[in-house]
Design a protein around this motif. Structure first.
Motif, PDB file in Angstrom:
ATOM      1  N   LEU A 169       0.759  -1.086   0.032  1.00 21.03           N
ATOM      2  CA  LEU A 169      -0.110  -0.066   0.126  1.00 21.03           C
ATOM      3  C   LEU A 169       0.862   1.197  -0.026  1.00 21.03           C
ATOM      4  O   LEU A 169       0.362   2.195  -0.140  1.00 21.03           O
ATOM      5  N   SER A 170       2.213   1.103   0.226  1.00 22.89           N
ATOM      6  CA  SER A 170       3.235   2.464   0.220  1.00 22.89           C
ATOM      7  C   SER A 170       3.397   2.696  -1.137  1.00 22.89           C
ATOM      8  O   SER A 170       4.054   3.731  -1.659  1.00 22.89           O
ATOM      9  N   ASN A 171       3.117   1.755  -2.120  1.00 18.56           N
ATOM     10  CA  ASN A 171       3.294   1.959  -3.471  1.00 18.56           C
ATOM     11  C   ASN A 171       2.334   3.236  -4.128  1.00 18.56           C
ATOM     12  O   ASN A 171       1.109   3.129  -4.051  1.00 18.56           O
ATOM     13  N   ARG A 172       3.132   4.207  -4.656  1.00 20.05           N
ATOM     14  CA  ARG A 172       2.676   5.535  -5.191  1.00 20.05           C
ATOM     15  C   ARG A 172       1.492   4.950  -6.141  1.00 20.05           C
ATOM     16  O   ARG A 172       0.569   5.509  -6.417  1.00 20.05           O
ATOM     17  N   GLN A 192      -1.832   3.481  -4.839  1.00 22.18           N
ATOM     18  CA  GLN A 192      -2.652   4.379  -4.012  1.00 22.18           C
ATOM     19  C   GLN A 192      -3.388   5.345  -5.090  1.00 22.18           C
ATOM     20  O   GLN A 192      -4.412   5.480  -4.924  1.00 22.18           O
ATOM     21  N   THR A 193      -2.701   5.770  -6.318  1.00 26.66           N
ATOM     22  CA  THR A 193      -3.106   6.624  -7.180  1.00 26.66           C
ATOM     23  C   THR A 193      -4.341   5.752  -8.024  1.00 26.66           C
ATOM     24  O   THR A 193      -5.281   6.247  -8.354  1.00 26.66           O
ATOM     25  N   LEU A 236      -7.644   4.997  -5.887  1.00 30.02           N
ATOM     26  CA  LEU A 236      -8.292   6.118  -5.762  1.00 30.02           C
ATOM     27  C   LEU A 236      -9.291   6.496  -7.026  1.00 30.02           C
ATOM     28  O   LEU A 236     -10.134   6.691  -7.151  1.00 30.02           O
TER      29      LEU A 236
END
Length: 416
Positions: A14-17, A20-21, A24
């Motif tokens: 979940l820290s993978n940008r 995350q993007t 969303l």
């Protein structure tokens, strides 16, 4: 240094940008899609007095363009910058939605079919681009867990989506529902700007005139891989089964269970809750189970549950079976997506997706198109038994490839 080697230093998935993007963005798109789906379904059902042909045409309008444009979209996705492609597709989708909204307001109500039709075309350029970025930015050992996250997101909206869609349509009507879809596509495009740069150069100039060669190469790549060939067969069988069952779900509610059409949202909600739980369960042991086995388990469960739903006249039994089916359904989605990513080289992921996806969608469109005629000729129990048999054959098609390992070259990420 290999991008995968660097990415393994990340403390968690979940820290993978990128994830995350893209998650969303998918939340926003799911809101728009569910509001649209239920607005169109309920509106057409009201206008046509539950005409099965008119209702099945909704699904045809949504999925038919996928069969035609997936080949083309997958090829271009391998040639264009994926981040830029996804942003433009969401922007164009928003523009098209507002254009169709004007047509609905001033013209014929039949224009509602265009909303799903145009959105489906553009998604065939955006979706394979997302798959390319997924393979590029997510370490190989986290691919299956990443797919489980997407499955969990889908499950959440299987629960919330029907309630949201029914509420918005009942409260605000068709035009507001369609407008919401346009707004969330615009918001999604803005969110996607946050995607990390992919460093993939556009090939539109360098390989100008090579589209046909690239197009054919995708088919050749799939045909030369036994795993991808068997996956294609499973796609075809599952597409035929899912199409007819999905098109006739409304009649399971109204005829077999004797409830109003609004009760469909509760069937989907139960299924969605189970999918959410199932996605979490699959994520915990995803690394230890081959994706072929996951797919076979999902299709076998789908076979049994589909037959029971077709014959059941008991609301508790139907809801229980829907729950059990939803619990295992993530195995199908996660298995398919993981197999495509693991058995495809980074440079051809879009085309492999573009070849295989139409096999599923094309067969689904065909069965949806004939759903109304089948409904007139056979009982729901007979139709759903046939769909269950197709699922069973699909599960058996995984047996010859059950022990195969993904090729090393397909697991290699692109160099940074």
């Amino acid at each position: 240094m290999n991008r995968h080697e660097k990415s393994t230093k990340a403390p968690s998935l979940l820290s993978n940008r990128f994830l995350q993007t893209i998650l969303l963005s998918n939340v926003l798109l799911q809101i728009g899609i569910w509001v649209r789906n239920f607005a169109i379904l309920l509106y057409v059902a009201e206008r046509t007095n539950n005409d099965p042909y008119a209702i099945s045409l909704i699904s045809v309008a949504e999925f038919a363009p996928i069969f035609v444009f997936s080949f083309i979209g997958g090829t271009f996705a391998d040639r264009w910058r994926p981040k830029r492609t996804m942003i433009w597709c969401d922007l164009l989708s928003a523009v098209s939605v507002f254009a169709v909204l004007l047509t609905i307001h001033f013209g014929s109500w039949h224009s509602v079919y265009l909303v799903a039709f145009i959105s489906a075309i553009l998604s065939q350029f955006s979706q394979p681009s997302s798959m390319r970025l997924f393979k590029y930015h997510v370490p190989e050992e986290q691919l299956q867990q990443g797919m489980a996250l997407f499955q969990s997101l889908m499950a959440i909206f299987m629960v919330l989506g029907p309630m949201l869609g029914t509420f918005v349509y009942s409260t605000f009507g068709l035009e507001t529902s369609i407008a919401i879809m346009g707004v969330v596509f615009l918001l999604s495009a803005l969110v996607l700007i946050r995607l990390p740069e992919d460093n993939m150069e556009s090939q539109t100039v360098a390989v100008k005139g090579q589209f046909r060669k690239d197009f054919i190469e995708g088919f050749r790549y799939v045909w030369q891989s036994q795993v991808l060939r068997m996956l294609g067969l499973a796609f075809i069988l599952a597409g035929l089964a899912v199409g007819v069952a999905q098109a006739l779900n409304l009649f399971i509610v109204t005829e077999r269970l004797g409830k109003s059409k609004e009760f469909l949202q509760y069937l989907l909600m139960v299924n969605g809750v189970a999918m959410l739980i199932g996605g979490g369960i699959v994520a915990t042991f995803a690394k230890r189970v081959p994706p072929q086995l996951l797919l076979a388990i999902g299709m076998l469960a789908g076979a049994v549950c589909t037959v029971i739903v077709g014959y059941s006249t008991s609301i508790p039994i139907t809801l229980t079976v829907q729950f059990l089916n939803g619990l295992v359904f993530p195995c199908i989605h996660i298995g398919i997506s993981t197999m495509i990513l693991k058995w495809s080289d980074s440079s051809i992921v879009g085309r492999v997706n573009g070849v295989l996806n139409p096999m599923f969608v094309g067969m689904m469109v065909i069965s949806m198109s004939f759903a109304g005629a089948l409904k007139d000729a056979f009982s729901l129990g007979t139709i759903y038994s046939g769909a269950g048999l197709l699922f069973l054959i699909g599960a058996l098609s995984m047996v010859p490839i059950m022990n195969q390992k993904a090729p090393d070259h397909a697991l290699t990420a692109q160099e940074s």
